[in-house]
Design an enzyme around this catalytic site. Structure first.
Site, PDB file in Angstrom:
ATOM      1  N   VAL A 115     -33.134   4.306 -26.244  1.00  0.00           N
ATOM      2  CA  VAL A 115     -33.160   3.741 -27.596  1.00  0.00           C
ATOM      3  C   VAL A 115     -32.359   4.628 -28.547  1.00  0.00           C
ATOM      4  O   VAL A 115     -32.400   4.434 -29.762  1.00  0.00           O
ATOM      5  CB  VAL A 115     -34.622   3.595 -28.097  1.00  0.00           C
ATOM      6  CG1 VAL A 115     -35.406   2.613 -27.227  1.00  0.00           C
ATOM      7  CG2 VAL A 115     -35.353   4.943 -28.146  1.00  0.00           C
ATOM      8  N   HIS A 142     -34.715  -1.563 -24.145  1.00  0.00           N
ATOM      9  CA  HIS A 142     -35.947  -1.125 -24.821  1.00  0.00           C
ATOM     10  C   HIS A 142     -35.793  -1.002 -26.336  1.00  0.00           C
ATOM     11  O   HIS A 142     -36.612  -0.360 -26.982  1.00  0.00           O
ATOM     12  CB  HIS A 142     -36.418   0.219 -24.235  1.00  0.00           C
ATOM     13  CG  HIS A 142     -36.898   0.121 -22.814  1.00  0.00           C
ATOM     14  ND1 HIS A 142     -37.166   1.215 -22.030  1.00  0.00           N
ATOM     15  CD2 HIS A 142     -37.170  -0.962 -22.050  1.00  0.00           C
ATOM     16  CE1 HIS A 142     -37.576   0.808 -20.825  1.00  0.00           C
ATOM     17  NE2 HIS A 142     -37.579  -0.504 -20.821  1.00  0.00           N
ATOM     18  N   CYS A 150     -40.606  -5.866 -38.728  1.00  0.00           N
ATOM     19  CA  CYS A 150     -41.927  -6.037 -39.310  1.00  0.00           C
ATOM     20  C   CYS A 150     -42.968  -6.102 -38.191  1.00  0.00           C
ATOM     21  O   CYS A 150     -42.722  -6.665 -37.130  1.00  0.00           O
ATOM     22  CB  CYS A 150     -41.960  -7.326 -40.131  1.00  0.00           C
ATOM     23  SG  CYS A 150     -43.596  -7.639 -40.843  1.00  0.00           S
ATOM     24  N   CYS A 153     -44.241 -10.289 -39.214  1.00  0.00           N
ATOM     25  CA  CYS A 153     -43.329 -11.443 -39.193  1.00  0.00           C
ATOM     26  C   CYS A 153     -42.046 -11.097 -38.429  1.00  0.00           C
ATOM     27  O   CYS A 153     -41.947 -10.042 -37.807  1.00  0.00           O
ATOM     28  CB  CYS A 153     -43.034 -11.931 -40.612  1.00  0.00           C
ATOM     29  SG  CYS A 153     -41.870 -10.894 -41.543  1.00  0.00           S
ATOM     30  N   CYS A 174     -42.568  -4.401 -45.134  1.00  0.00           N
ATOM     31  CA  CYS A 174     -41.675  -5.547 -44.935  1.00  0.00           C
ATOM     32  C   CYS A 174     -41.335  -6.171 -46.293  1.00  0.00           C
ATOM     33  O   CYS A 174     -42.244  -6.470 -47.075  1.00  0.00           O
ATOM     34  CB  CYS A 174     -42.372  -6.562 -44.043  1.00  0.00           C
ATOM     35  SG  CYS A 174     -41.452  -8.093 -43.855  1.00  0.00           S
ATOM     36  N   SER A 216     -35.780   7.849 -13.899  1.00  0.00           N
ATOM     37  CA  SER A 216     -36.765   8.136 -12.858  1.00  0.00           C
ATOM     38  C   SER A 216     -37.099   6.874 -12.067  1.00  0.00           C
ATOM     39  O   SER A 216     -37.798   6.940 -11.063  1.00  0.00           O
ATOM     40  CB  SER A 216     -38.040   8.740 -13.473  1.00  0.00           C
ATOM     41  OG  SER A 216     -38.540   7.854 -14.451  1.00  0.00           O
ATOM     42  N   PRO A 241     -29.962  14.538 -10.763  1.00  0.00           N
ATOM     43  CA  PRO A 241     -30.150  15.833 -10.095  1.00  0.00           C
ATOM     44  C   PRO A 241     -31.424  15.873  -9.248  1.00  0.00           C
ATOM     45  O   PRO A 241     -31.517  16.660  -8.317  1.00  0.00           O
ATOM     46  CB  PRO A 241     -30.238  16.846 -11.252  1.00  0.00           C
ATOM     47  CG  PRO A 241     -30.335  16.070 -12.503  1.00  0.00           C
ATOM     48  CD  PRO A 241     -30.009  14.639 -12.229  1.00  0.00           C
ATOM     49  N   ALA A 258     -25.250  14.002 -14.992  1.00  0.00           N
ATOM     50  CA  ALA A 258     -24.385  12.882 -15.370  1.00  0.00           C
ATOM     51  C   ALA A 258     -23.092  13.344 -16.039  1.00  0.00           C
ATOM     52  O   ALA A 258     -22.023  12.805 -15.763  1.00  0.00           O
ATOM     53  CB  ALA A 258     -25.153  11.946 -16.304  1.00  0.00           C
TER      54      ALA A 258
HETATM   55  P1  OAD Z   1     -37.444   9.627 -17.414  1.00  0.00           P
HETATM   56  O1  OAD Z   1     -37.724  10.784 -18.301  1.00  0.00           O
HETATM   57  O2  OAD Z   1     -38.593   8.981 -16.723  1.00  0.00           O
HETATM   58  O3  OAD Z   1     -36.419  10.092 -16.286  1.00  0.00           O
HETATM   59  C1  OAD Z   1     -35.276  10.836 -16.603  1.00  0.00           C
HETATM   60  C2  OAD Z   1     -34.491  11.056 -15.331  1.00  0.00           C
HETATM   61  O4  OAD Z   1     -33.287  11.713 -15.679  1.00  0.00           O
HETATM   62  C3  OAD Z   1     -35.207  11.951 -14.304  1.00  0.00           C
HETATM   63  O5  OAD Z   1     -35.175  11.308 -13.032  1.00  0.00           O
HETATM   64  C4  OAD Z   1     -34.362  13.220 -14.282  1.00  0.00           C
HETATM   65  O6  OAD Z   1     -34.264  13.810 -12.997  1.00  0.00           O
HETATM   66  C5  OAD Z   1     -32.998  12.686 -14.713  1.00  0.00           C
HETATM   67  N1  OAD Z   1     -32.112  13.679 -15.348  1.00  0.00           N
HETATM   68  C6  OAD Z   1     -32.436  14.789 -16.057  1.00  0.00           C
HETATM   69  N2  OAD Z   1     -31.324  15.406 -16.485  1.00  0.00           N
HETATM   70  C7  OAD Z   1     -30.267  14.683 -16.033  1.00  0.00           C
HETATM   71  C8  OAD Z   1     -28.838  14.799 -16.145  1.00  0.00           C
HETATM   72  N3  OAD Z   1     -28.274  15.810 -16.823  1.00  0.00           N
HETATM   73  N4  OAD Z   1     -28.065  13.867 -15.563  1.00  0.00           N
HETATM   74  C9  OAD Z   1     -28.623  12.826 -14.877  1.00  0.00           C
HETATM   75  N5  OAD Z   1     -29.955  12.665 -14.739  1.00  0.00           N
HETATM   76  C10 OAD Z   1     -30.763  13.560 -15.304  1.00  0.00           C
HETATM   77  O7  OAD Z   1     -36.604   8.573 -18.268  1.00  0.00           O
HETATM   78  P2  OAD Z   1     -36.382   7.018 -18.001  1.00  0.00           P
HETATM   79  O8  OAD Z   1     -36.284   6.720 -16.551  1.00  0.00           O
HETATM   80  O9  OAD Z   1     -35.260   6.604 -18.866  1.00  0.00           O
HETATM   81  O10 OAD Z   1     -39.771   3.665 -22.195  1.00  0.00           O
HETATM   82  O11 OAD Z   1     -37.724   6.418 -18.564  1.00  0.00           O
HETATM   83  C11 OAD Z   1     -37.878   5.039 -18.621  1.00  0.00           C
HETATM   84  C12 OAD Z   1     -38.709   4.644 -19.802  1.00  0.00           C
HETATM   85  O12 OAD Z   1     -39.934   5.363 -19.817  1.00  0.00           O
HETATM   86  C13 OAD Z   1     -38.098   4.965 -21.147  1.00  0.00           C
HETATM   87  O13 OAD Z   1     -37.169   4.006 -21.565  1.00  0.00           O
HETATM   88  C14 OAD Z   1     -39.299   5.007 -22.039  1.00  0.00           C
HETATM   89  C15 OAD Z   1     -40.200   5.827 -21.173  1.00  0.00           C
HETATM   90  O14 OAD Z   1     -41.526   5.738 -21.407  1.00  0.00           O
HETATM   91  C16 OAD Z   1     -40.471   3.335 -23.286  1.00  0.00           C
HETATM   92  O15 OAD Z   1     -40.667   4.096 -24.210  1.00  0.00           O
HETATM   93  C17 OAD Z   1     -40.922   1.924 -23.249  1.00  0.00           C
END
Ligand code: OAD
Length: 267
Positions: A115, A142, A150, A153, A174, A216, A241, A258
């Protein structure tokens, strides 16, 4: 011959295989998560020491119930994250993806769970003539932490101004119905925008390859997108990683950051 000292660089190495898969694919789905922004200084959610969910409880901060119970606390947390993000910049990984998508947008789509708006900023910084091509624009699954909506609404807007979360009375309201305004992000227990999600699933079902970066791969429904690509016969390249539940299924897994891997993979 395979270069045993550096398996990423040998002629049959993973980087070479991954690059070939992505070059040859006509339809590509890119899925990114918090890890792609880690090198911009944005904390991830699930990393052991620095991950946000090792320091905060999701159910107290990222659910509609939490906002109903204590909107001031939720806004204070989001404003703290927004404050951090104002000083963060896109990194080499965001830029490599933006360049590649702008150069060859046809059949390619980038979906992000983030986000933070950093994909958009990398895209906007390119200022390229094909920048508005269908495949070039990042698609947020997300929501966007710099948008507000809001809590009652349908009103929504850009929300760049700092929010004063010192008291409930100072929180934004709002302009249409006076209810509290909230961050325009998807919280746990909430549905994703059906149009965005349906587009992602449809693209996954027809993709020849999926590039998964920095997630993840445990939060649904985003985590199922690479699995849909695999089930439909496409290839999955994972850049992370750390291993994830997806790693053992990935066609090619590149264990790296990355910001280092994507410029080599995509440029
Ligand atoms: P996570 O924090 O669950 O996972 C981050 C991933 O990035 C892990 O697997 C790390 O190993 C990897 N990582 C760390 N450093 C890195 C780098 N330099 N290059 C590449 N990878 C690296 O984050 P998300 O999978 O994005 O949702 O989490 C998914 C959702 O859970 C988010 O969108 C959020 C969260 O709760 C909501 O808030 C609804």
């Amino acid at each position: 011959m395979h270069d045993a000292r550096d398996p990423l660089r040998g002629p049959l190495g993973r980087l070479t295989r991954a690059r070939r898969l992505l070059d040859e694919a006509e339809r590509v789905l890119v899925l990114t998560g918090a890890g792609i922004s880690a090198e911009s200084g944005v904390p991830t959610f699930r990393d052991e020491m620095e991950g946000l969910w090792s320091r905060f409880r999701p159910e107290e901060l990222a659910t509609p119930q939490a906002f109903a119970r204590d909107p001031r606390l939720v806004w204070a947390w989001y404003e703290w994250r927004r404050e951090q993000l104002r000083t963060c910049r896109p990194n080499a990984a965001h830029r490599a993806l933006a360049r590649r998508l702008a150069a060859a947008p046809e059949g390619r789509r980038l979906y992000t769970q983030n986000v933070d708006g950093l994909h958009d900023r990398a895209h906007d910084e390119l200022a390229c003539p094909d920048g508005d091509a269908e495949g070039a624009r990042p698609r947020p699954l997300h929501g966007d932490i710099f948008r507000v909506r809001c809590s009652r609404c349908a009103w929504h807007d850009r929300g760049l101004d700092p929010v004063d979360a010192s008291a409930v009375d100072t929180l934004p309201r709002c302009p249409r119905c006076e209810a509290l305004v909230r961050p325009a992000v998807v919280w746990f227990g909430e549905a994703l925008d059906p149009e965005v999600l349906e587009g992602a699933v449809e693209h996954a079902q027809n993709a020849d390859a999926c590039l998964v970066v920095g997630t993840s791969a445990v939060v649904q429904p985003a985590a199922s997108l690479p699995r849909i690509v695999l089930q439909a016969g496409g290839a999955v390249v994972e850049v992370n990683p750390q291993p994830t539940p997806l790693s053992s299924m990935a066609t090619v897994r590149i264990a790296g950051a990355a910001g280092a891997v994507l410029p080599e993979l995509l440029d």
